[in-house]
Design a protein around this motif. Structure first.
Motif, mmCIF file in Angstrom:
data_model
loop_
_atom_site.group_PDB
_atom_site.id
_atom_site.type_symbol
_atom_site.label_atom_id
_atom_site.label_comp_id
_atom_site.label_asym_id
_atom_site.label_seq_id
_atom_site.Cartn_x
_atom_site.Cartn_y
_atom_site.Cartn_z
ATOM 1 N N LYS A 81 1.669 -47.991 12.782
ATOM 2 C CA LYS A 81 0.943 -49.158 13.297
ATOM 3 C C LYS A 81 1.824 -50.017 14.187
ATOM 4 N N ALA A 82 3.085 -49.625 14.345
ATOM 5 C CA ALA A 82 4.054 -50.396 15.127
ATOM 6 C C ALA A 82 4.107 -51.840 14.658
ATOM 7 N N LEU A 83 4.138 -52.019 13.337
ATOM 8 C CA LEU A 83 4.213 -53.365 12.770
ATOM 9 C C LEU A 83 5.673 -53.770 12.605
ATOM 10 N N ASP A 84 5.965 -54.997 12.951
ATOM 11 C CA ASP A 84 7.325 -55.476 12.776
ATOM 12 C C ASP A 84 7.450 -56.099 11.388
ATOM 13 N N ALA A 85 8.010 -55.374 10.479
ATOM 14 C CA ALA A 85 8.174 -55.896 9.124
ATOM 15 C C ALA A 85 9.489 -55.377 8.553
ATOM 16 N N GLU A 86 10.034 -56.149 7.618
ATOM 17 C CA GLU A 86 11.298 -55.752 7.008
ATOM 18 C C GLU A 86 11.004 -55.100 5.662
ATOM 19 N N VAL A 87 11.699 -53.993 5.355
ATOM 20 C CA VAL A 87 11.528 -53.363 4.052
ATOM 21 C C VAL A 87 12.849 -53.507 3.300
ATOM 22 N N VAL A 88 12.780 -54.094 2.106
ATOM 23 C CA VAL A 88 13.986 -54.335 1.326
ATOM 24 C C VAL A 88 13.890 -53.589 0.000
ATOM 25 N N GLU A 89 14.948 -52.847 -0.332
ATOM 26 C CA GLU A 89 14.978 -52.187 -1.642
ATOM 27 C C GLU A 89 15.656 -53.121 -2.629
ATOM 28 N N VAL A 90 14.943 -53.474 -3.686
ATOM 29 C CA VAL A 90 15.524 -54.354 -4.691
ATOM 30 C C VAL A 90 15.707 -53.591 -5.999
ATOM 31 N N GLY A 91 16.315 -54.273 -6.988
ATOM 32 C CA GLY A 91 16.522 -53.646 -8.299
ATOM 33 C C GLY A 91 15.251 -53.728 -9.121
ATOM 34 N N CYS A 92 15.424 -53.760 -10.433
ATOM 35 C CA CYS A 92 14.275 -53.678 -11.331
ATOM 36 C C CYS A 92 13.959 -55.052 -11.908
ATOM 37 N N ILE A 93 12.701 -55.463 -11.792
ATOM 38 C CA ILE A 93 12.293 -56.757 -12.348
ATOM 39 C C ILE A 93 12.179 -56.665 -13.873
ATOM 40 N N GLY A 94 12.074 -55.453 -14.368
ATOM 41 C CA GLY A 94 12.088 -55.267 -15.821
ATOM 42 C C GLY A 94 10.789 -54.771 -16.396
ATOM 43 N N LEU A 95 9.722 -54.815 -15.620
ATOM 44 C CA LEU A 95 8.411 -54.434 -16.147
ATOM 45 C C LEU A 95 8.153 -52.951 -15.862
ATOM 46 N N CYS A 96 8.862 -52.094 -16.590
ATOM 47 C CA CYS A 96 8.843 -50.660 -16.282
ATOM 48 C C CYS A 96 7.450 -50.056 -16.339
ATOM 49 N N PHE A 157 3.827 -65.562 -11.088
ATOM 50 C CA PHE A 157 4.472 -64.460 -11.774
ATOM 51 C C PHE A 157 5.194 -64.953 -13.031
ATOM 52 N N ASP A 158 5.789 -66.146 -12.940
ATOM 53 C CA ASP A 158 6.543 -66.624 -14.103
ATOM 54 C C ASP A 158 5.630 -67.064 -15.240
ATOM 55 N N GLU A 159 4.310 -67.035 -15.002
ATOM 56 C CA GLU A 159 3.386 -67.326 -16.102
ATOM 57 C C GLU A 159 2.796 -66.046 -16.698
ATOM 58 N N HIS A 160 3.198 -64.917 -16.151
ATOM 59 C CA HIS A 160 2.793 -63.622 -16.708
ATOM 60 C C HIS A 160 3.315 -63.546 -18.144
ATOM 61 N N PRO A 161 2.485 -63.092 -19.094
ATOM 62 C CA PRO A 161 2.936 -63.089 -20.495
ATOM 63 C C PRO A 161 4.252 -62.350 -20.713
ATOM 64 N N PHE A 162 4.555 -61.405 -19.842
ATOM 65 C CA PHE A 162 5.806 -60.657 -19.984
ATOM 66 C C PHE A 162 7.008 -61.526 -19.615
ATOM 67 N N LEU A 163 6.837 -62.393 -18.642
ATOM 68 C CA LEU A 163 7.980 -63.156 -18.143
ATOM 69 C C LEU A 163 8.076 -64.553 -18.732
ATOM 70 N N LYS A 164 6.922 -65.114 -19.138
ATOM 71 C CA LYS A 164 6.911 -66.527 -19.521
ATOM 72 C C LYS A 164 7.893 -66.865 -20.643
ATOM 73 N N PRO A 165 7.913 -66.099 -21.753
ATOM 74 C CA PRO A 165 8.830 -66.491 -22.836
ATOM 75 C C PRO A 165 10.288 -66.112 -22.561
ATOM 76 N N GLN A 166 10.555 -65.471 -21.438
ATOM 77 C CA GLN A 166 11.918 -65.001 -21.186
ATOM 78 C C GLN A 166 12.799 -66.105 -20.634
ATOM 79 N N LYS A 167 14.098 -65.925 -20.842
ATOM 80 C CA LYS A 167 15.070 -66.832 -20.237
ATOM 81 C C LYS A 167 16.063 -65.947 -19.511
ATOM 82 N N ARG A 168 15.927 -65.822 -18.222
ATOM 83 C CA ARG A 168 16.717 -64.835 -17.489
ATOM 84 C C ARG A 168 17.971 -65.454 -16.888
#
Lengths: 657, 162
Positions: A81-96, A157-168
């Protein structure tokens, strides 16, 4: 000469880093430089973007779920599509369990996460997000950003039940930043703790600070990290070593891998501070060869940090030198033990040595050495930067800070979580983990790997810390939590661990080498079918069972290292909490959970069987008899309990007892 | 072969005992296993008897003494995978390939290895073929997955023959 090399290093650093360090070293920020610095930081952290950015979670768990194919599909789509966008590879957010996860950030808009992306739906996700309406059933949530407009229809995202009780804290950057780019770590206040330590603290002060913070070893034993460092600091020696133990041998734990893949510079900074604190100028990272991606990330990170002058000669102009060497482990569980690990680095068989002398006095090549786990070291930068009081404010009386756990097994949200010490297991399993899938009942959680134990339902309201876990017969270990439901047989679990331990026993101490093997034999005799058992065999079997706990005591008392001393734990803890299951196996010759195949009895219900002959054709033992269109039956003596007939029957006529 | 091994060893001059495991890993990286010649050459290089080297090599799970198959199947037998049924997966693979764990098939197309944990516990049970991960596998999916690799290699071999 010396001046030039410092200038050379400085020239490589971006402007903002220069300013950052200046601020830190000189203690006062130049007001004029501030806004420029903020601007640079904001640019690097992509607080505002001028073109769309697509983040792809590309750690091992994401890749195995198919992130690599998604990545290719995204790049192809953008090119087509000749779109100008950046693709970034990140690590794992934890929600496997929701992997592959991608995030999309449009100019001026908040970053949104999408779950379970695959090559079929990725184009649709990108297109509808670009059109201004992200598909609601695919979104996980949006990130909070001060400088961007939020999406009206999307939850945070930080209100997702998986993340909300966490302290990262340790995982703060994992899945958010690009692990291959040191600038992103720097913009998140990275390497400031190292600068602070090198320029304004003495090694003794650092040891003191870490000791008072209450940080304890996250790899198993839970020894106070600061104390360990002090021993090494007080021992005089021309050469000292820091060894980072990244040989995550625990089956069921993957936190070290995730930290290294998602935020390697945090670990390097921790290693650098620890090395300065004990006066070591050489550090080893002992990492599993089974983690190829983590090794690659680590190598890249070390090269970048060397380039920027955070590792190498005369670090940040302080006169402190440090070289980091990666050693690949060759696959031995016992190498998680300090002295065995030292032997392995020295090129010997990974067998433990007697202690004392402790490694802090005489370790690698006979020199004072400190061995710390990845998570322990990754905690250090924040302690130095934010202070001991910040750290000790978190957690319980005896266990401070946070702990990373790897959630796996029969649980809805598998993945990596970080919670404050003192969080209850119930909260972790039912709130963060989302409970047991398919409406099954919770049975136990296995914590601490092969050296740990199982915790039954009546104990899951305990607050997790080093001491309470010991009271219920488990241990913190490295923090693998494997959840088991009613379909898991606890005798089978104990057998699985004993099989693992007897294979991994190094063979030095006879009680461990022979004892664990004998325990496995006893457990096998319990779970074996007894079609051909004579009377004497039965007697032998019962004798064995009665000796199980005595044998456990002997192994515990007479073994040299941690592996042997904790080897009987899986049996002892299942015996303590799930005695009824052992009894069912022994007296009733039944496996209540239907796992131990040889104890299952298959039969065909006459009223349900239509005589389609599907089962008799499938039966590998030829144990099913019967004429066409009339009910079949199973010959008990021939049946090998493989379960093939039950799988193939469409009329639910095959039942198991 | 000896020449090749020497070339690998030349990359590690002045090696001492602590280079033993990295050297073994480097050799295995090239050959997929530790040939006898390599052990002898490493012994000469480090001035160690071959018996000592075998002592170390047999201690660790990573080292193999038989060549790998063209497709190397690794089956994770970690706790999470076990709870989710990896034993049945392993049995299905053994049945499909007609070899046991640790063996290489006669046509050298496949070999099976059991590993303690691959660190992808959230997606259990996991297997990896030639380093490529397959998550959430079950015994029914096995032949489908293995067929992909079987076809690939077969067509590659046919192309080579033609």
């Amino acid at each position: 000469m010396h001046e030039a090399s410092v200038e050379q290093k400085m020239a490589k650093m971006p402007l903002f880093l220069d300013a950052l360090l200046h601020e830190n070293v000189c203690g006062g920020a130049d007001k004029k430089g501030d806004s420029k610095l903020e601007e640079l930081k904001s640019q690097i952290l992509r607080r505002t973007v001028s073109r769309p950015v697509i983040y792809v979670g590309a750690a091992t768990c994401g890749l195995s779920a198919g992130a690599d194919k998604v990545l290719v599909a995204i790049k192809k789509y953008l090119a087509d599509k000749a779109l100008d966008a950046e693709v970034v590879e990140v690590g794992c957010i934890g929600l496997c369990s929701e992997e592959p996860i991608i995030d999309i950030q449009l100019p001026g808009k908040a970053r949104v996460s999408f779950r379970k992306v695959n090559t079929n739906n990725v184009v649709q996700i990108i297109e509808s997000t670009l059109a201004g309406n992200p598909p609601a059933d695919m979104t996980l949530g949006q990130f909070r950003g001060l400088e961007s407009e939020k999406w009206e229809s999307v939850t945070f995202f930080d209100e997702h039940p998986f993340l909300k009780p966490q302290k990262r804290c340790v995982l703060a950057n994992c899945g958010i930043i690009d692990p291959c780019n040191i600038n992103e770590y720097l913009a998140n206040d990275g390497y400031q703790a190292l600068a602070k330590a090198l320029h304004s603290m003495t090694p003794a002060e650092i040891c003191q600070e870490v000791e008072l913070s209450g940080l304890r070893g996250r790899g198993g034993g839970g020894f106070f990290t600061g104390k360990k460092w002090k021993f090494a600091l007080q021992t005089s020696g021309d050469q000292k070593y820091i060894i980072c133990n990244a040989d995550e041998g625990d089956p069921g734990a993957f936190m070290d891998r995730a930290v290294i893949e998602g935020d390697p510079h945090r670990l390097l900074e921790g290693i650098a501070i620890a090395s300065y604190a004990i006066g070591a100028n050489k550090a080893y990272i002992y990492i599993r060869a089974e983690y190829p991606l983590a090794i690659r990330r680590l190598k890249e990170a070390i090269a970048q940090a060397e380039d920027y002058g955070f590792i190498g000669e005369n670090i940040l102009d302080s006169g402190f030198n440090l070289h980091i060497i990666i050693k690949m482990g060759a696959g031995a569980f016992v190498c998680g033990e300090e002295t065995a690990l030292i032997n392995s680095i020295e090129g010997k068989r990974g067998m433990p040595r007697p202690r004392p002398p402790f490694p802090a006095i005489s370790g690698l090549f006979g020199k004072p050495s400190v061995i710390n786990n990845v998570e322990t070291l990754a905690n250090v930068p924040a302690i130095i930067q934010k202070g001991k009081d910040w750290f000790s404010a978190m957690g319980t009386a005896g266990s401070k800070g946070t702990k990373v756990f790897a959630l796996s097994g029969k649980i809805s949200h598998t993945g990596l979580i970080e919670v404050e010490m003192g969080t209850t297991l119930r909260q972790i399993i039912f709130e963060i983990g989302g409970g047991i899938p398919h409406g099954k009942k919770y049975k136990a959680v296995q914590i601490g790997g092969p050296s740990g134990g199982c915790i039954p339902e009546e104990k899951i309201d305990i607050e997790i810390d080093y001491e309470t876990l010991k009271e219920v017969g488990a241990m913190m270990g490295s923090g693998g939590l494997v959840v088991m439901d009613e379909n898991t047989c606890m005798v089978d679990v104990a057998k699985f661990f004993m099989d693992f331990i007897q294979r991994e026993s190094c063979g030095k101490c006879i009680p461990c080498r022979e004892g664990t093997r004998h325990m496995l034999e006893i457990l096998e005799s319990i779970t074996h079918g007894r079609k051909n058992e004579s009377k004497l065999d039965t007697l032998e079997r019962f004798k064995g069972i009665m000796h199980l706990s005595r044998l456990a005591d002997v192994i515990k008392d007479a073994s040299l290292c941690g592996l042997g001393q904790t080897a009987p734990n899986p049996v002892l803890s299942t015996l303590r909490w799930f005695r009824n299951e052992y009894e069912a196996h022994i007296y009733e010759r039944k496996c209540p959970s239907g796992v131990c195949k040889e104890l299952l009895h298959f039969s065909i219900l006459e009223n349900k069987c239509v005589g389609c002959t599907a089962c008799s054709r499938k039966c590998p033992a030829g144990a099913i008899m019967g004429a066409k269109k009339s009910p079949h039956y199973i010959v008990p003596g021939k049946c090998i309990s493989c379960g093939a007939c039950k799988d193939v029957c469409k009329f639910n006529a095959v039942v198991v007892e | 072969m000896k020449e090749e091994i020497r070339k690998i060893l030349e990359k590690h001059p002045d090696s001492k005992r602590d280079s033993l495991i990295p050297l073994l890993q480097a050799v295995q990286e090239v050959y997929g296993y530790l040939p006898k010649d390599a052990v002898v050459e490493i012994g000469k290089h480090l001035n160690l008897p071959a018996s000592k080297i075998y002592g170390v090599a047999t201690f660790y799970n990573q080292f193999r003494f038989q060549p790998k198959g063209k497709n190397h199947v690794m089956v994770c037998r970690g706790t999470a995978c076990h709870v989710k049924g990896s034993l049945a997966v392993l049995e299905a693979i053994e049945q499909d390939l007609k070899i046991k764990a640790g063996q290489t098939s006669r046509d050298t197309l496949f070999s099976i290895e059991v590993v303690a944990c691959m660190g992808a516990c959230g997606l259990a049970p996991v297997i990896s073929v030639n380093g490529e991960f397959h998550a959430n596998v079950d015994p029914q999916k096995i032949s489908e997955i293995l067929d992909i690799y079987r076809e690939e290699k077969k067509s590659a071999m046919e192309a080579a023959n033609a």
